[in-house]
Write a protein that holds these residues in place. Structure first.
Motif, PDB file in Angstrom:
ATOM      1  N   TYR A 169       0.912  -1.087   0.190  1.00 39.23           N
ATOM      2  CA  TYR A 169      -0.087  -0.035  -0.127  1.00 39.23           C
ATOM      3  C   TYR A 169       0.833   1.233  -0.018  1.00 39.23           C
ATOM      4  O   TYR A 169       0.212   2.453  -0.085  1.00 39.23           O
ATOM      5  CB  TYR A 169      -0.805  -0.111   1.251  1.00 39.23           C
ATOM      6  N   LEU A 170       2.064   1.235   0.082  1.00 40.04           N
ATOM      7  CA  LEU A 170       2.987   2.241   0.339  1.00 40.04           C
ATOM      8  C   LEU A 170       3.948   2.731  -1.009  1.00 40.04           C
ATOM      9  O   LEU A 170       4.529   3.847  -0.996  1.00 40.04           O
ATOM     10  CB  LEU A 170       3.911   2.004   1.326  1.00 40.04           C
ATOM     11  N   THR A 171       3.651   2.244  -2.077  1.00 42.56           N
ATOM     12  CA  THR A 171       4.180   2.509  -3.329  1.00 42.56           C
ATOM     13  C   THR A 171       3.151   2.771  -4.324  1.00 42.56           C
ATOM     14  O   THR A 171       1.927   2.252  -4.415  1.00 42.56           O
ATOM     15  CB  THR A 171       5.057   1.348  -4.073  1.00 42.56           C
ATOM     16  N   ASP A 172       3.205   3.984  -5.139  1.00 40.37           N
ATOM     17  CA  ASP A 172       2.213   4.227  -6.340  1.00 40.37           C
ATOM     18  C   ASP A 172       2.222   3.505  -7.352  1.00 40.37           C
ATOM     19  O   ASP A 172       3.342   2.766  -7.495  1.00 40.37           O
ATOM     20  CB  ASP A 172       2.323   5.730  -6.613  1.00 40.37           C
ATOM     21  N   TRP A 173       1.185   3.478  -8.120  1.00 36.74           N
ATOM     22  CA  TRP A 173       1.132   2.631  -9.347  1.00 36.74           C
ATOM     23  C   TRP A 173       2.226   2.606 -10.364  1.00 36.74           C
ATOM     24  O   TRP A 173       2.752   1.766 -10.859  1.00 36.74           O
ATOM     25  CB  TRP A 173      -0.296   3.025  -9.912  1.00 36.74           C
ATOM     26  N   ARG A 174       3.024   4.136 -10.442  1.00 38.51           N
ATOM     27  CA  ARG A 174       3.733   4.206 -11.417  1.00 38.51           C
ATOM     28  C   ARG A 174       5.176   3.814 -10.612  1.00 38.51           C
ATOM     29  O   ARG A 174       6.267   3.919 -11.543  1.00 38.51           O
ATOM     30  CB  ARG A 174       3.836   5.636 -11.982  1.00 38.51           C
ATOM     31  N   GLY A 191      -7.749   4.894  -2.279  1.00 40.27           N
ATOM     32  CA  GLY A 191      -8.427   4.061  -2.731  1.00 40.27           C
ATOM     33  C   GLY A 191      -7.979   2.727  -3.477  1.00 40.27           C
ATOM     34  O   GLY A 191      -7.079   2.061  -2.906  1.00 40.27           O
ATOM     35  N   GLY A 192      -8.220   2.565  -4.875  1.00 42.19           N
ATOM     36  CA  GLY A 192      -7.623   1.538  -5.515  1.00 42.19           C
ATOM     37  C   GLY A 192      -5.972   1.381  -5.696  1.00 42.19           C
ATOM     38  O   GLY A 192      -5.420   0.902  -6.208  1.00 42.19           O
ATOM     39  N   ASN A 193      -5.439   2.997  -5.276  1.00 40.63           N
ATOM     40  CA  ASN A 193      -3.922   3.106  -5.486  1.00 40.63           C
ATOM     41  C   ASN A 193      -3.606   3.156  -7.178  1.00 40.63           C
ATOM     42  O   ASN A 193      -2.422   2.602  -7.576  1.00 40.63           O
ATOM     43  CB  ASN A 193      -3.220   2.306  -4.814  1.00 40.63           C
ATOM     44  N   GLN A 235      -1.900   8.330 -11.139  1.00 37.07           N
ATOM     45  CA  GLN A 235      -0.611   8.610 -11.848  1.00 37.07           C
ATOM     46  C   GLN A 235       0.019   9.665 -11.214  1.00 37.07           C
ATOM     47  O   GLN A 235       1.398   9.785 -11.678  1.00 37.07           O
ATOM     48  CB  GLN A 235      -1.182   9.037 -13.225  1.00 37.07           C
ATOM     49  N   VAL A 236      -0.185  10.403 -10.172  1.00 34.24           N
ATOM     50  CA  VAL A 236       0.418  11.465  -9.704  1.00 34.24           C
ATOM     51  C   VAL A 236       0.960  11.243  -8.153  1.00 34.24           C
ATOM     52  O   VAL A 236       1.244  12.079  -7.285  1.00 34.24           O
ATOM     53  CB  VAL A 236      -0.261  12.799  -9.828  1.00 34.24           C
ATOM     54  N   ALA A 237       0.786  10.049  -7.636  1.00 37.57           N
ATOM     55  CA  ALA A 237       1.359   9.510  -6.276  1.00 37.57           C
ATOM     56  C   ALA A 237       0.296  10.380  -5.223  1.00 37.57           C
ATOM     57  O   ALA A 237       0.832  10.988  -4.281  1.00 37.57           O
ATOM     58  CB  ALA A 237       2.894   9.767  -6.090  1.00 37.57           C
ATOM     59  N   GLY A 238      -0.940  10.303  -5.496  1.00 35.73           N
ATOM     60  CA  GLY A 238      -1.871  11.300  -4.508  1.00 35.73           C
ATOM     61  C   GLY A 238      -2.019  10.479  -3.279  1.00 35.73           C
ATOM     62  O   GLY A 238      -2.855  10.963  -2.476  1.00 35.73           O
TER      63      GLY A 238
END
Length: 470
Positions: free
Chosen positions: A25-30, A67-69, A72-75
């Protein structure tokens, strides 16, 4: 008692994740940003969300709604301080109510977008928000970022699709605003304040959404274009002919689609154009509440007229629902193909549609003259003026050189967008990655008003710090 102990007492140990359990949960999608947290918590009700927020306010702990993580902007990613609590909404996934006669449905924030679409279909209705991540993104995140997608042309962004909200404030209070009303002129529109606020003003826990009649027929065409200017001409031609029946108009560069076919060999181009290949393609869709073939005949006639006017090189009209879905699958695979290819510089911009062709021509030339080896990967929602103006950098670049190139290219692109009356973020938000850009380009008075709103609603500054307004 520590904050962690208090959270465990509130939610139970299985819903307070730490250490290795928290890592996904601690890393963004990109994968641009990885943070640290006291814990990742998974409340199952609005009361539990409120209890968590009250605890965080007591301990002055930052709160990162998630939410679903898929952003695109690490929000939805915490910083590296290790002081934040990530509030993941996955357990709040109930469809609370569907009112067919009022054409509304009330859903919790952790509902996956595709599940919301399916529940509407099963009730004989349409929920039109549609985007590539719909199988994993949450409706709460869609609202927090005012998501767009492929049907904004007809139905609008997420903001236009929500009638009411339930929100937990930064003080742990609950605003019960789940109204299924089209008209409610009783003061400030708090709903629109929270939608698009990226979790910086409160946590959306549920929403009452608009539903629409389910289309009886859909007609989808995939067309090859001689240039970008022709895409605008065809868009205007089809809008004039069909008005609100035009639900989608997507434009894609040939380089994007070639990358998709290379990355996913099972996919095929609907049109086999002779070399040299067209540089641009478009995907357009009509939705009709009436059955029959009259609309298809008219659709094909308009496309034929465009071909005679040399606005279209070739066209394929889907002969079946499955063929139309295959057309859309090509479009929706672009983001995944870019992710698989490597170093990508991304922009989510909007401009008046009348200015897009000049922008693409001029800025492409500027970038390619300045940076050798760039591959332009441009696609997006031409109907509402939103382009994902992306480029692949040479794979041989070092990480440091790529970051330098990315910063320079983004400044050039955003300068050109703002100079032409556009926006640096059309549908993906600001998050962490565009905070400095917002400060640079936003009107000072507008930015100051946003800061005052943030200070008034979140005086402790605990709601998603480092995002949007930083």
């Amino acid at each position: 008692m520590t904050l962690l102990q208090s959270l465990i007492e509130c939610l139970g140990p299985s819903n307070v994740l730490t250490d290795a359990d928290a890592q996904p949960y601690l890393t963004d999608w990109r994968r641009y940003s990885t943070g640290c947290a006291v814990a990742v918590v998974r409340p199952a009700s609005t009361d539990e969300v409120a209890a968590v927020v009250k605890l965080c306010a007591k301990y002055r702990a930052p709160i990162v709604p998630q939410g679903g993580n898929t952003g695109q902007v690490a929000g939805a990613t915490p910083d590296r301080s290790g002081t934040a609590v990530v509030v993941n909404m996955q357990r709040m996934n109930r469809i609370r109510d569907i009112d067919v006669d009022n054409e509304t449905m009330t859903v919790e924030a952790g509902c996956i977008l595709a599940a919301v679409q399916q529940a509407a279909r099963e009730a004989g209705k349409l929920f039109p928000l549609s985007l590539g991540a719909e199988g994993s993104c949450f409706i709460g995140g869609n609202l927090a970022t005012n998501a767009g997608g492929t049907q904004v042309l007809r139905y609008g962004n997420a903001r236009e699709l929500a009638l009411g909200l339930e929100v937990v404030t930064p003080q742990g209070e609950v605003w019960h605003g789940l109204r299924g009303l089209r008209k409610d002129n009783t003061g400030y529109d708090l709903r629109d304040l929270f939608i698009g606020s990226e979790g910086t003003l409160g946590i959306i826990t549920a929403a009452t959404l608009k539903l629409f009649p389910l289309p009886q027929t859909q007609h989808t065409a995939f067309i090859a274009l001689p240039d970008f200017e022709s895409a605008t001409l065809v868009l205007n031609r089809v809008k004039k002919a069909f008005g609100a029946a035009l639900t989608g108009f997507e434009v894609m560069s040939e380089q994007c689609l070639s990358l998709v076919v290379k990355t996913f060999p099972e996919q095929r181009m609907p049109i086999n154009c002779q070399r040299p290949a067209p540089e641009w393609f478009a995907l357009l869709e009509l939705s009709d509440s009436e059955g029959g073939e009259h609309r298809r005949d008219g659709f094909e006639l308009v496309l034929s007229d465009a071909m005679e006017a040399s606005e279209i090189i070739d066209a394929a009209v889907a002969a079946s629902e499955s063929q139309g879905a295959a057309f859309w699958h090509l479009r929706e695979s672009i983001t995944l193909a870019l992710a698989a290819e490597g170093k990508c510089i991304k922009h989510d911009i909007s401009l008046p549609t009348s200015r897009l062709a000049d922008f693409v021509r001029d800025v492409d030339a500027m970038l390619l003259a300045r940076y050798t080896g760039l591959r332009m990967m441009v696609f997006g929602h031409l109907g509402d003026g939103n382009l994902h103006y992306n480029m692949l950098a040479p794979a041989t670049l070092s990480k440091a050189r790529f970051e330098q190139l990315e910063a320079q290219a983004q400044a050039l692109v955003h300068d050109q967008v703002v100079a032409r009356g556009g926006s640096i973020s059309a549908e993906q938000g600001i998050g962490q990655r565009r905070v400095e850009d917002l400060r640079r380009y936003k009107d000072p008075v507008e930015l100051a008003l946003m800061v005052r709103i943030k200070q008034a609603l979140d005086p402790l500054g605990i709601m998603n710090p480092g995002k949007l307004l930083a």
